[in-house]
Scaffold this motif. Structure first.
Motif, PDB file in Angstrom:
ATOM      1  N   ILE A   1       0.992  -1.131   0.075  1.00 18.53           N
ATOM      2  CA  ILE A   1      -0.038  -0.021  -0.129  1.00 18.53           C
ATOM      3  C   ILE A   1       1.069   1.345   0.097  1.00 18.53           C
ATOM      4  O   ILE A   1       1.971   1.031   0.759  1.00 18.53           O
ATOM      5  CB  ILE A   1      -0.826   0.012   1.150  1.00 18.53           C
ATOM      6  CG1 ILE A   1      -2.146  -0.956   1.112  1.00 18.53           C
ATOM      7  CG2 ILE A   1      -1.591   1.339   1.524  1.00 18.53           C
ATOM      8  CD1 ILE A   1      -3.049  -1.032   1.917  1.00 18.53           C
ATOM      9  N   PHE A   2       0.533   2.256  -0.863  1.00 20.11           N
ATOM     10  CA  PHE A   2       1.464   3.502  -0.920  1.00 20.11           C
ATOM     11  C   PHE A   2       0.379   4.506  -0.848  1.00 20.11           C
ATOM     12  O   PHE A   2      -0.731   4.503  -1.482  1.00 20.11           O
ATOM     13  CB  PHE A   2       2.066   3.313  -2.244  1.00 20.11           C
ATOM     14  CG  PHE A   2       1.497   3.265  -3.350  1.00 20.11           C
ATOM     15  CD1 PHE A   2       0.715   4.155  -4.318  1.00 20.11           C
ATOM     16  CD2 PHE A   2       1.117   2.000  -3.867  1.00 20.11           C
ATOM     17  CE1 PHE A   2       0.220   3.838  -5.367  1.00 20.11           C
ATOM     18  CE2 PHE A   2       0.570   1.573  -5.084  1.00 20.11           C
ATOM     19  CZ  PHE A   2      -0.093   2.544  -5.689  1.00 20.11           C
ATOM     20  N   GLY A   3       1.069   5.892  -0.292  1.00 19.83           N
ATOM     21  CA  GLY A   3      -0.025   6.962  -0.197  1.00 19.83           C
ATOM     22  C   GLY A   3       0.687   8.175   0.567  1.00 19.83           C
ATOM     23  O   GLY A   3       1.631   8.081   1.017  1.00 19.83           O
TER      24      GLY A   3
ATOM     25  N   TYR B   1      -6.552   5.457  -5.266  1.00 23.46           N
ATOM     26  CA  TYR B   1      -7.992   5.951  -4.906  1.00 23.46           C
ATOM     27  C   TYR B   1      -7.878   6.962  -3.751  1.00 23.46           C
ATOM     28  O   TYR B   1      -7.020   7.081  -2.964  1.00 23.46           O
ATOM     29  CB  TYR B   1      -8.823   4.718  -4.283  1.00 23.46           C
ATOM     30  CG  TYR B   1      -8.104   3.887  -3.350  1.00 23.46           C
ATOM     31  CD1 TYR B   1      -8.181   3.837  -1.961  1.00 23.46           C
ATOM     32  CD2 TYR B   1      -7.131   2.938  -3.738  1.00 23.46           C
ATOM     33  CE1 TYR B   1      -7.518   3.195  -1.177  1.00 23.46           C
ATOM     34  CE2 TYR B   1      -6.435   1.904  -2.974  1.00 23.46           C
ATOM     35  CZ  TYR B   1      -6.670   1.969  -1.565  1.00 23.46           C
ATOM     36  OH  TYR B   1      -6.049   1.161  -0.661  1.00 23.46           O
ATOM     37  N   LEU B   2      -8.895   7.819  -3.671  1.00 21.37           N
ATOM     38  CA  LEU B   2      -8.970   8.779  -2.635  1.00 21.37           C
ATOM     39  C   LEU B   2      -9.870   8.297  -1.489  1.00 21.37           C
ATOM     40  O   LEU B   2     -10.829   7.576  -1.755  1.00 21.37           O
ATOM     41  CB  LEU B   2      -9.760  10.196  -3.361  1.00 21.37           C
ATOM     42  CG  LEU B   2      -9.117  10.880  -4.324  1.00 21.37           C
ATOM     43  CD1 LEU B   2      -9.980  11.849  -5.089  1.00 21.37           C
ATOM     44  CD2 LEU B   2      -7.429  11.486  -3.883  1.00 21.37           C
TER      45      LEU B   2
ATOM     46  N   TYR C   1      -4.644   9.796   0.069  1.00 27.39           N
ATOM     47  CA  TYR C   1      -4.444   9.458  -1.210  1.00 27.39           C
ATOM     48  C   TYR C   1      -3.885   8.155  -1.064  1.00 27.39           C
ATOM     49  O   TYR C   1      -2.322   8.226  -0.882  1.00 27.39           O
ATOM     50  CB  TYR C   1      -3.921  10.265  -1.849  1.00 27.39           C
ATOM     51  CG  TYR C   1      -4.278  10.351  -3.738  1.00 27.39           C
ATOM     52  CD1 TYR C   1      -4.594   9.134  -4.136  1.00 27.39           C
ATOM     53  CD2 TYR C   1      -3.747  11.383  -4.303  1.00 27.39           C
ATOM     54  CE1 TYR C   1      -4.725   9.002  -5.334  1.00 27.39           C
ATOM     55  CE2 TYR C   1      -4.050  11.243  -5.887  1.00 27.39           C
ATOM     56  CZ  TYR C   1      -4.638  10.261  -6.197  1.00 27.39           C
ATOM     57  OH  TYR C   1      -4.724  10.148  -7.698  1.00 27.39           O
ATOM     58  N   LEU C   2      -4.490   7.073  -1.458  1.00 29.74           N
ATOM     59  CA  LEU C   2      -3.775   5.490  -1.462  1.00 29.74           C
ATOM     60  C   LEU C   2      -3.771   4.928  -2.830  1.00 29.74           C
ATOM     61  O   LEU C   2      -4.264   5.275  -3.616  1.00 29.74           O
ATOM     62  CB  LEU C   2      -4.444   4.962  -0.543  1.00 29.74           C
ATOM     63  CG  LEU C   2      -4.419   5.287   0.994  1.00 29.74           C
ATOM     64  CD1 LEU C   2      -5.285   4.444   1.922  1.00 29.74           C
ATOM     65  CD2 LEU C   2      -3.064   5.602   1.764  1.00 29.74           C
TER      66      LEU C   2
ATOM     67  N   HIS D   1       4.813   7.172   0.497  1.00 29.75           N
ATOM     68  CA  HIS D   1       5.410   6.178   1.291  1.00 29.75           C
ATOM     69  C   HIS D   1       4.870   4.914   1.106  1.00 29.75           C
ATOM     70  O   HIS D   1       3.541   4.720   0.768  1.00 29.75           O
ATOM     71  CB  HIS D   1       5.367   6.468   2.841  1.00 29.75           C
ATOM     72  CG  HIS D   1       6.103   5.458   3.549  1.00 29.75           C
ATOM     73  ND1 HIS D   1       7.474   6.137   4.077  1.00 29.75           N
ATOM     74  CD2 HIS D   1       6.037   4.413   4.191  1.00 29.75           C
ATOM     75  CE1 HIS D   1       7.907   5.001   4.775  1.00 29.75           C
ATOM     76  NE2 HIS D   1       7.063   4.101   5.023  1.00 29.75           N
ATOM     77  N   PHE D   2       5.825   3.780   0.903  1.00 32.73           N
ATOM     78  CA  PHE D   2       5.250   2.246   0.714  1.00 32.73           C
ATOM     79  C   PHE D   2       5.382   1.467   1.788  1.00 32.73           C
ATOM     80  O   PHE D   2       6.337   1.452   2.456  1.00 32.73           O
ATOM     81  CB  PHE D   2       6.157   1.882  -0.651  1.00 32.73           C
ATOM     82  CG  PHE D   2       5.749   2.482  -2.103  1.00 32.73           C
ATOM     83  CD1 PHE D   2       5.016   1.849  -2.844  1.00 32.73           C
ATOM     84  CD2 PHE D   2       6.267   3.845  -2.283  1.00 32.73           C
ATOM     85  CE1 PHE D   2       4.803   2.430  -4.032  1.00 32.73           C
ATOM     86  CE2 PHE D   2       6.054   4.116  -3.236  1.00 32.73           C
ATOM     87  CZ  PHE D   2       5.152   3.662  -4.408  1.00 32.73           C
TER      88      PHE D   2
END
Length: 435
Positions: free
Chosen positions: A262-264, A311-312, A321-322, A423-424
């Motif tokens: 997951i990143f965002g 996706y927001l 925001y991911l 960031h991941f």
């Protein structure tokens, strides 16, 4: 049971034809409860959606999982009916009830035939206002939730979400799973559930959407009968939380052949004037299936994944925001680098005219298809209210999409996309990656 369920499903889908114009009536009960209604008399069937703002984020300190457990018990006996009798009664009425919870809301859905409306709503009222919380039901549902918690602990798709949330939100309720832990679940008492019920289901936080064969006058009476016995106020809403991240990678070791990431970073609030351009921007970057840039670059050109998307996430107390991607352990590093590159490119240069037009065409064309039955319409109505949207939103939304320009997208891309904060969190055994 299957017969009744099939009947409800057919009516749910067939009750309202797909249409672009939706006529919404605002209803206020004598007791002051507000609702939005789309009246549709063609089939004698009603869908009712209730949302109670707050959800799992209302859990008190040391009581994580209490609201989730409470919601799981709402259909396990109410009033004079124990769990089995409640289920049998709902089945005999061909009524369908669904109780669900998220970070920011408790959701209650009801589907019933007009001929059984009074009986179905009386049963629902008991579930909402007089849940029994019998000890045998508490023990049974606790065991079910613990089973889910144990299963989630072995699921990399779940672990990566929990790890990201913990990193971003810390001790805030958003920072832990709504189910709680095995220890916190075991410690919950019946008194905790009563407290959670009174705190979460209160009239000061309820939103209502209805669609089907019911008039505004009838709905006004229904609202007071259904909800008048709830407390006027509940637990105060959770505090807002700032989202602060730095570009980098956090690795959570887990023995699987494929890593999940997951990143965002910080996102944009739903009521922000730039939300619509950001929504369209994301459709182009990672929300539009095979047309999206991330899918094109990560999957189609390089074959690094079966799927990647962004996706927001405008929560009530924070906005994110991911994105999410999975890839073989020996290829996830390359996938991450491509995503970083595309994030930076769009932040700097925006999108092309062709990309914008394709996104607009899809988003405006797909929107009317969401109104494909009483159930989806009632759900949309209650969601609009929770987002503080105007009653004419369904009829003006596509015009707002069409009005977005290339300059709007470029400006918002520079504002919303933050490569320096991307960031991941990676769960797996990724090669060439370290925290």
């Amino acid at each position: 049971m299957k017969l009744f369920g099939s009947l409800i499903a057919v009516m749910l889908l067939a009750a309202v034809p797909v249409r672009a114009e939706i006529d919404i009536t605002e209803v206020t009960s004598p007791g002051g409860i507000n609702a939005w209604l789309v009246q549709e008399e063609s089939i004698p069937f009603v869908a009712l959606e209730l949302r109670f703002k707050g959800g799992a984020s209302l859990d008190l300190p040391g009581k994580r999982g209490a609201t989730n457990l409470m919601v799981g018990l709402l259909e396990e006996g109410a009033g004079d009916l124990d769990s089995r009798a409640f289920s049998e009664r709902a089945e005999s009425l061909a009524a369908s009830f669904d109780f669900d919870i998220g970070d920011d809301a408790v959701s209650i859905s009801a589907r019933f035939l007009v001929e059984n409306q009074d009986e179905a709503l009386a049963l629902l009222r008991d579930a909402i206002t007089q849940p029994r919380f019998d000890q045998d039901a508490i023990d049974r549902v606790k065991a079910q939730i613990v089973s889910v918690v144990r299963s989630d602990a072995q699921d990399p798709d779940n672990l990566v979400g929990v790890a990201f949330d913990t990193m971003v939100f810390g001790d805030h309720p958003y920072g832990s799973a709504i189910e709680g832990t095995e220890d916190s679940i075991a410690a919950l008492t019946r008194d905790d559930l009563i407290e959670a019920h009174q705190g979460a289901l209160a009239r000061d936080r309820v939103y209502v959407g209805a669609a089907g064969d019911i008039s505004a006058e009838e709905l006004a009476v229904v609202l007071d009968k259904l909800l008048a016995d709830l407390p006027e106020t509940g637990t105060p809403q959770a505090a807002a939380v700032d989202v602060s991240t730095e570009a980098g990678i956090t690795v959570v070791p887990f023995d699987v052949p494929q890593s999940v990431a997951i990143f965002g970073h910080e996102g944009i609030a739903r009521d922000d004037p730039d939300f619509f351009p950001a929504f369209v921007l994301n459709e182009i970057l990672g929300g539009g299936g095979f047309e999206a840039r991330l899918m094109e670059e990560v999957r189609e050109k390089r074959g690094l994944t079966y799927g990647v998307y962004s996706y927001l996430v405008p929560k009530d107390h924070a906005s994110l925001y991911l994105g999410r991607v999975s890839s073989a352990n020996d290829r996830i590093a390359e996938a991450i680098q491509v995503i970083r590159d595309e994030w930076s490119k769009m932040a700097e240069a925006g999108v092309t005219e062709e990309e914008l037009e394709v996104a607009k065409t899809y988003l405006t064309g797909a929107y009317p298809l969401r109104f494909d039955g009483n159930g989806p319409i009632a759900n949309i109505l209650v969601g609009m209210q929770m987002d503080d949207l105007p009653v004419d939103y369904v009829n003006t939304r596509n015009a707002k999409i069409e009005a977005i320009t290339l300059d709007d997208i470029k400006r918002v891309a520079a504002r919303v996309l933050k490569p320096e904060a991307l960031h991941f969190v990676v769960v797996g055994q990724p090669e060439g990656l370290d925290s």
